[in-house]
Design a protein around this motif. Structure first.
Motif, PDB file in Angstrom:
ATOM      1  N   LYS A 109      38.274  38.329  40.307  1.00 15.60           N
ATOM      2  CA  LYS A 109      37.093  38.747  41.069  1.00 15.60           C
ATOM      3  C   LYS A 109      37.175  38.173  42.472  1.00 15.60           C
ATOM      4  O   LYS A 109      38.174  37.583  42.866  1.00 15.60           O
ATOM      5  N   LYS A 110      36.041  38.401  43.214  1.00 14.95           N
ATOM      6  CA  LYS A 110      36.049  37.960  44.596  1.00 14.95           C
ATOM      7  C   LYS A 110      36.192  36.449  44.711  1.00 14.95           C
ATOM      8  O   LYS A 110      36.907  35.943  45.576  1.00 14.95           O
ATOM      9  N   HIS A 111      35.513  35.685  43.826  1.00 15.40           N
ATOM     10  CA  HIS A 111      35.500  34.230  43.959  1.00 15.40           C
ATOM     11  C   HIS A 111      35.933  33.516  42.690  1.00 15.40           C
ATOM     12  O   HIS A 111      35.744  32.303  42.581  1.00 15.40           O
ATOM     13  N   SER A 112      36.509  34.245  41.708  1.00 15.92           N
ATOM     14  CA  SER A 112      36.915  33.580  40.461  1.00 15.92           C
ATOM     15  C   SER A 112      38.104  34.293  39.850  1.00 15.92           C
ATOM     16  O   SER A 112      38.343  35.464  40.124  1.00 15.92           O
ATOM     17  N   GLU A 141      51.813  30.424  38.090  1.00 16.39           N
ATOM     18  CA  GLU A 141      51.399  31.823  38.198  1.00 16.39           C
ATOM     19  C   GLU A 141      50.705  31.984  39.540  1.00 16.39           C
ATOM     20  O   GLU A 141      50.026  31.077  40.015  1.00 16.39           O
ATOM     21  N   GLU A 142      50.894  33.135  40.191  1.00 21.75           N
ATOM     22  CA  GLU A 142      50.248  33.422  41.465  1.00 21.75           C
ATOM     23  C   GLU A 142      49.329  34.621  41.314  1.00 21.75           C
ATOM     24  O   GLU A 142      49.584  35.536  40.528  1.00 21.75           O
ATOM     25  N   CYS A 143      48.227  34.593  42.138  1.00 24.21           N
ATOM     26  CA  CYS A 143      47.266  35.694  42.054  1.00 24.21           C
ATOM     27  C   CYS A 143      46.424  35.686  43.333  1.00 24.21           C
ATOM     28  O   CYS A 143      46.240  34.635  43.957  1.00 24.21           O
ATOM     29  N   ALA A 144      45.930  36.855  43.735  1.00 27.13           N
ATOM     30  CA  ALA A 144      45.062  36.983  44.916  1.00 27.13           C
ATOM     31  C   ALA A 144      43.689  37.489  44.487  1.00 27.13           C
ATOM     32  O   ALA A 144      43.571  38.418  43.673  1.00 27.13           O
ATOM     33  N   THR A 145      42.641  36.905  45.053  1.00 27.53           N
ATOM     34  CA  THR A 145      41.257  37.359  44.758  1.00 27.53           C
ATOM     35  C   THR A 145      40.988  38.661  45.495  1.00 27.53           C
ATOM     36  O   THR A 145      41.671  39.012  46.447  1.00 27.53           O
ATOM     37  N   THR A 146      39.936  39.373  45.026  1.00 30.14           N
ATOM     38  CA  THR A 146      39.611  40.675  45.620  1.00 30.14           C
ATOM     39  C   THR A 146      38.866  40.472  46.928  1.00 30.14           C
ATOM     40  O   THR A 146      38.278  39.410  47.170  1.00 30.14           O
ATOM     41  N   PRO A 147      38.806  41.495  47.842  1.00 23.52           N
ATOM     42  CA  PRO A 147      38.107  41.353  49.125  1.00 23.52           C
ATOM     43  C   PRO A 147      36.589  41.406  48.959  1.00 23.52           C
ATOM     44  O   PRO A 147      36.059  41.830  47.930  1.00 23.52           O
ATOM     45  N   GLU A 148      35.774  41.049  50.062  1.00 27.70           N
ATOM     46  CA  GLU A 148      34.316  41.126  50.080  1.00 27.70           C
ATOM     47  C   GLU A 148      33.884  42.590  50.109  1.00 27.70           C
ATOM     48  O   GLU A 148      34.566  43.446  50.652  1.00 27.70           O
ATOM     49  N   ALA A 149      32.701  42.840  49.557  1.00 27.47           N
ATOM     50  CA  ALA A 149      32.176  44.213  49.552  1.00 27.47           C
ATOM     51  C   ALA A 149      31.599  44.588  50.902  1.00 27.47           C
ATOM     52  O   ALA A 149      31.435  45.755  51.222  1.00 27.47           O
ATOM     53  N   SER A 150      31.228  43.666  51.779  1.00 24.76           N
ATOM     54  CA  SER A 150      30.587  43.965  53.062  1.00 24.76           C
ATOM     55  C   SER A 150      31.337  43.267  54.173  1.00 24.76           C
ATOM     56  O   SER A 150      31.803  42.148  54.030  1.00 24.76           O
ATOM     57  N   LEU A 151      31.488  43.935  55.292  1.00 22.36           N
ATOM     58  CA  LEU A 151      32.140  43.372  56.464  1.00 22.36           C
ATOM     59  C   LEU A 151      31.134  43.283  57.606  1.00 22.36           C
ATOM     60  O   LEU A 151      31.390  43.652  58.750  1.00 22.36           O
TER      61      LEU A 151
END
Length: 1172
Positions: A950-953, A1029-1039
């Motif tokens: 998710k965005k922050h987890s 293990e490597e992983c990237a979180t998703t982007p924010e819904a609002s800019l």
């Protein structure tokens, strides 16, 4: 202080005393530069004449009677012959000269005898007359022996004989030969010899001396003539008496013995007079039987060092005799019946020689003139004077005073100018000198050119010239820069000839100098300019080189010099003081470029001393270096065999050139042409100082030898082979070596040995006698077998018992020396007992110490090879079911009772046995011993996944390690931010205390960021290696942070919706792909994606997997909780393979053990001991 020339010293720079072809003359020459200023008359001077003796050799076409002179006015010539006037122009047979001199030529027209005589040349002008020395023209006659009839000479055997030659007179040197009509030389020895007078002497005649053709030949080499005397006959009669000789020699003539007498010279003494520098030849020829021997002594002192005894002791020769060789000499002829002697009184005399030669001179009018003439000689020479070729009494002068060795002209005037001749004579010759006496007054004439430019180098010496001609002598002074004062100081020196020498030149010496010459008739001056230059100096000189032949040598030469000479400098090279001509075809190997001399393809002839010369117009510098050319030694020469004994030979040789590298050794090789023709083998090496070697030889061999030298460059070419030497056959010199006793079967003993080389057979029919008996049986007879092969098997032996064995060689000539006895053992059998009291002591969780009681030697049935430990894993202590795991083994050589077994699994139960082994194989195993290893750290977690990103987890899931190596107490989870920059975030640690946990949620992560996660399983002893293990979180819904006003625009809202939709699609694809990958093992994933980490983050993939990266990327592994334990390194004694391993006595690893490779874990020492 004024500095000037010393008063009374005449500076006659233009007066040159010279004589060309007329050793007794001196000349006074007025320089041409002076004559160009004024017309000065000069007395005549003889400049050339023929030698004192001219021999008219018949093969010459003509004979030049030379006489040349100079003077002002030009001289006129006349001749005298035998003291009478002789005019060559009146004889049409004589040819006039082509150069206008007084020379005339006598052609060889066959009528030379009338021209024989003593000639003298006179050269005259109005001032006076000069005369030459006497020239004797000798016309030799062809020497001839008189025609005569010579009666035969008859003597009895033993009497002396003299055959007289009496050679005719002729032009020396004269050489006498005695030969037969067939031109066979009469052999000379102590009995027969040719005397200095040409006679042939026989000290005692023998019957074999009888012959009818003794001929004397006289050779006159200068006239190329040999004449022969009428042959003489000599008859030697025997006495007719016979006497018994030595047994077996029959009879021999009895010759009457006589005491010595002298055949030459006659009488008891001789007086010898000779001229200094000649060769003294004293001769004594004696008669007598037996033939006397002649000795020479000098009465009162020893013979001169230069004395040489020649002609079998009969002639004493002293070359280049000197005054100190005068004295009394004695020859003494002796045999067994007496002696005879003769005395020689030697006097050394000398022809006249000048002590003070009359010198030509210019004197001023009114002065007194001294003409001195002193000569020495033995006998004392007689001095006579002439003036203008006439006796003094024919030309009287009132002011002339004549003494024995000098003439004084008082208050001379110009009319006294003349040529005075002084002649010194004794019986050995005459010498004559002309002295030109000129009386005149002249003002100074400076011959040196005016305004000359001189250049000098600082620190060197320079000479400024001021050549002056005047009468009376001028006073010379030098000044600088128009100063009235003369130059002074210790660095300035005025020479008698007017030159100014300046030593240690300084920069302040630069400038203009003036030279002033002054006498009573006037004065004259010139100027000179001096410039000071920087010295030429070689700053980078050539260095000594030691180089291998055929390579390239290079000498460097760089110099500093005055820059004003840039285009005038010259650099050239010398080799051994001879200039290297670079354009010469002989020097094509030399190349000079920018002060560097290269010598290509160096040869021995290039060796030498090389000098670099850098020359400016005013000075030069030179630097030298030596080139030494090295090479391997040349082949030795003149090989010679000596001291041949059949078993050895002495080889001698002459070493070849070592080419500047000392020979350190000689290699001697041999060829055995019967067995190995053309193959050379090394026989011996000797030090380089040796030139011979004693070589041991084998029998029944055909040897040739060669020698080569060795130095630091290498080994040189071998010499030519020596002569061959074939040795006779003999019994062998040695017995077989390297005997090996082996027992492959329990009741057999294999005996093998290294056979003798073919050259060691020493003869045909080689066999071996094998003798053996059991050791310790006392005087039991040897069992013997004769074989031709080099092996033998003894059957029916007890198991592993010692035997005494010896092997002796023989051939048809006999047996080799008695062989030495060796001890070997018969065949081995398997050990029949297992080790007892096997115990295991656990050292740590991967290492145990095994101990046992040794097997008794009676049960080994062979030579103990060591002990073997076999073990296998029964189960992990976390499992209840036992199983027989893969078997492992370690071999420990030698007699020992313990060993270390590494590479065990922590927290496991094992079983172990020990067995002994020998050369035949393994014995029975011991009773199994079971033991357990302590707990260790876990293995790496096999599977780690990210999910629910998710965005922050991010959620993590994993599976426990395959080998926990103990009771799990939980997990250590660490992570850090790893965006695409070089900087990484801090390492954050989370302790998962539930050992059964298999997932974990990490909250509060940064949106749209890349993380790397590390997970380790832990026991009470610590945590194991990490899985990452490597992983990237998703982007924010609002800019909304980007340009606040844009968020209200419709096009921007639509764009954001599209981006959100695209992100959703990518996340779904990621989850589908991850779920699909879960069907495969980690190993299979690695096979499908061998380098996932290197791929980077793609647009459609946010998660990456790595199970082999235990370290954080460029960040620190500091735990935030502070309870992280370091991973246990485990036991690293050995990497375990599929082969057996071996350990030393102390348990250190010397091999490998079977089984799969496993990394040891945390070390946990325990003192638990399990006993079977």
């Amino acid at each position: 202080m004024r500095w000037s020339g010393r008063p009374g010293v005449a500076l006659f720079l233009g007066v040159v005393l010279s004589f060309s072809g007329t050793p007794g003359s001196s000349s006074l020459d007025i320089p041409l530069e002076v004559l160009s200023h004024m017309n000065i008359e000069q007395l005549p001077t003889i400049t050339a004449q023929s030698p004192n003796t001219m021999i008219a050799f018949p093969f010459d076409e003509s004979y030049s009677m030379r006489c040349a002179a100079k003077g002002n006015p030009e001289p006129e010539f006349r001749w005298t012959k035998n003291g009478q006037e002789f005019d060559p122009d009146q004889d049409p047979r004589l040819l006039p000269p082509e150069d206008g001199s007084g020379t005339f030529i006598i052609p060889n027209n066959g009528n030379l005898s009338e021209f024989q005589g003593i000639y003298r040349c006179y050269a005259s002008n109005k001032l006076g007359t000069a005369i030459s020395e006497e020239i004797e023209f000798v016309v030799p006659h062809v020497p001839k022996f008189p025609k005569e009839k010579i009666d035969p000479i008859e003597v009895e055997e033993g009497q002396p004989v003299t055959l007289k030659c009496n050679p005719p007179k002729g032009i020396p040197p004269l050489q006498i030969y005695w030969m037969t009509i067939g031109l066979q030389h009469i052999e000379q020895d102590e009995r027969v010899s040719i005397g200095l007078n040409g006679n042939l002497y026989f000290a005692n005649a023998l019957e074999r001396d009888s012959r009818r053709d003794y001929c004397c030949f006289a050779s006159f080499s200068r006239i190329r003539t040999i004449v022969q005397k009428t042959a003489m006959s000599l008859v030697v009669r025997n006495t007719g008496l016979k006497t018994d000789s030595a047994p077996g020699s029959g009879f021999a003539n009895s010759i009457l013995k006589s005491k010595p007498s002298l055949l030459s010279p006659p009488g008891v003494q001789t007086y010898t007079h000779l001229v200094k520098g000649q060769a003294l030849m004293l001769e004594c020829i004696a008669a007598g039987y037996p033939t006397p021997k002649v000795e020479w002594i000098r009465v009162g002192q020893g013979l001169p060092d230069r004395a040489i005894v020649e002609n079998h002791g009969k002639v004493l020769h002293i070359p280049n005799v000197q005054q100190e060789d005068e004295g009394q000499y004695k020859c003494k002829a002796k045999n067994g019946h007496g002696e005879a002697s003769h005395f020689f009184h030697v006097t050394v005399e000398e022809p006249p020689q000048w002590t003070t030669r009359p010198e030509s001179q210019i004197s001023m009018i009114g002065s007194d003139v001294l003409i001195k003439c002193v000569a020495t000689g033995n006998p004392k020479p007689t001095i006579s004077w002439r003036v203008n070729g006439l006796a003094l009494n024919e030309v009287p002068a009132a002011n002339r005073k004549v003494f024995d060795n000098k003439i004084i002209l008082e208050r001379a005037n110009s009319s006294d100018s003349a040529v005075y001749q002084c002649e010194a004579s004794n019986k050995h010759g005459t010498i004559l000198a002309n002295a030109n006496i000129m009386i005149m007054n002249l003002p100074p004439v400076i011959v040196t050119e005016d305004s000359l430019q001189y250049s000098a180098v600082q620190g060197k010496t320079i000479v400024l010239h001021c050549k002056t001609f005047s009468s009376p002598p001028s006073v010379i002074t030098w000044s600088k820069e128009d100063s009235a004062d003369s130059v002074t100081g210790p660095r300035f020196f005025l020479h008698d000839n007017g030159s100014l020498e300046i030593s240690a030149v300084e920069e302040g010496d630069m400038g203009e100098y003036s030279c002033i010459a002054k006498n009573r008739e006037g004065s004259r001056a010139i100027t000179a300019f001096l410039d000071i230059k920087e010295p030429t100096k070689i700053v980078d000189p050539p260095m000594d080189l030691r180089i291998l032949v055929g390579t390239t040598a290079q000498f460097v030469c760089q110099a500093e010099f005055d820059r004003s000479f840039n285009h005038e400098m010259e650099t050239y090279w010398l080799k051994d003081s001879v200039v290297i001509a670079l354009n010469d075809t002989e020097n094509m190997g030399y190349l000079v470029d920018d002060g560097i001399l290269q010598i290509a393809n160096v040869s021995y002839s290039d060796q030498g001393r090389y000098s670099c010369v850098v020359r400016s117009p005013v000075d030069q510098d030179i630097a030298s270096a030596h080139l030494i050319v090295t090479d391997v030694p040349d082949a030795p020469e003149d090989l010679m065999l000596s001291e041949l004994s059949g078993k050895s030979v002495k080889l001698k040789w002459i070493p070849g050139d070592d080419h500047n590298s000392s020979t350190t050794a000689f290699v001697i090789e041999f060829e055995e042409s019967q067995r190995e023709p053309g193959i050379w083998r090394e026989a011996q090496r000797v030090p380089g100082s040796h030139t011979s070697a004693l070589l041991k030889l084998h029998g029944h061999a055909d040897y040739r030898f060669r020698v080569s030298g060795v130095n630091e460059v290498g080994q040189g070419r071998p010499s030519e082979p020596s002569e061959s030497y074939k040795t006779p056959a003999r019994a062998p010199d040695k017995n077989p070596e390297n005997i090996k006793i082996e027992g492959h079967l329990p009741h057999e003993m294999d005996i093998n040995w290294e056979p003798l080389a073919p050259i060691e057979h020493n003869g045909p029919g080689l066999e071996y006698k094998v003798s053996y008996r059991q050791q310790g049986t006392g005087d039991e007879d040897w069992q013997e077998h004769v074989v031709k092969r080099h092996s033998f098997i003894v059957k029916g032996t007890p198991t592993f018992v010692p035997y005494e064995i010896k092997i002796q060689a023989r051939n048809h000539k006999g047996w080799a020396p008695e062989p030495r006895v060796i001890v070997g053992y018969s065949g081995e059998d398997f050990p029949s007992a297992a080790p007892d009291d096997v115990a295991v002591e656990v050292v740590n969780n991967t290492l145990v110490k095994v101990s046992w009681a040794r097997v008794h030697k009676d049960k080994l049935h062979g030579r103990l090879g060591g002990y073997r430990v076999n073990w296998w894993r029964l189960r992990s202590l976390l499992a209840s079911k036992k199983s027989h795991g893969e078997k492992h083994a370690l071999t420990f050589p030698g007699d020992r009772s313990h060993a270390l077994v590494p590479g065990l699994r922590p927290f496991s139960e094992y079983s172990l046995i020990v067995m002994a082994f020998n050369g035949r194989g393994n014995g029975p195993g011991s009773h199994p011993v079971t033991f357990r290893t302590p707990e260790g750290v876990p293995d790496q977690i096999s599977v780690l996944r990210t999910m629910d990103i998710k965005k922050h987890s991010v959620s993590l899931s994993w599976s426990p390690p395959v080998e926990p190596n103990g009771v799990l107490t939980g997990y250590l989870l660490q992570y850090q931010l790893i965006n695409d920059t070089e900087e990484v975030g801090p390492l954050v640690s989370v302790n998962v205390s539930d050992p059964d946990a298999s997932k974990w949620l990490l909250p509060d992560l940064e949106a749209m960021s890349k993380y790397k996660f590390y997970l380790r399983a832990c026991t009470r002893l610590g945590c194991g290696p990490a899985t990452s293990e490597e992983c990237a979180t998703t982007p924010e819904a609002s800019l909304a942070s980007i340009h606040g006003g844009i968020s209200t625009q419709g096009w921007f809202i639509g764009l954001m919706c599209a981006v959100a939709l695209l992100t959703l699609i990518l996340l779904i694809a990621c989850f589908v792909n991850r779920n699909k990958g879960g069907k495969y093992s980690v190993k299979e994933k690695e096979d499908l994606h061998p380098d996932v980490e290197s791929q980077g983050m793609n647009d459609d993939t946010f998660c990456e997997y790595s199970d082999n990266d235990e370290k954080p990327l460029k960040g620190s592994l500091h735990s935030t909780s502070g309870d992280m334990k370091p991973a246990d390194s485990g036991d690293s004694l050995v990497d375990y393979g599929e082969e057996e391993a071996q350990f030393n006595e102390d348990g250190s690893f010397i091999g490998e053990y079977t089984g799969r490779k496993e990394k040891p874990s945390t070390e946990n020492k325990a003192n638990t001991q399990i006993t079977a």
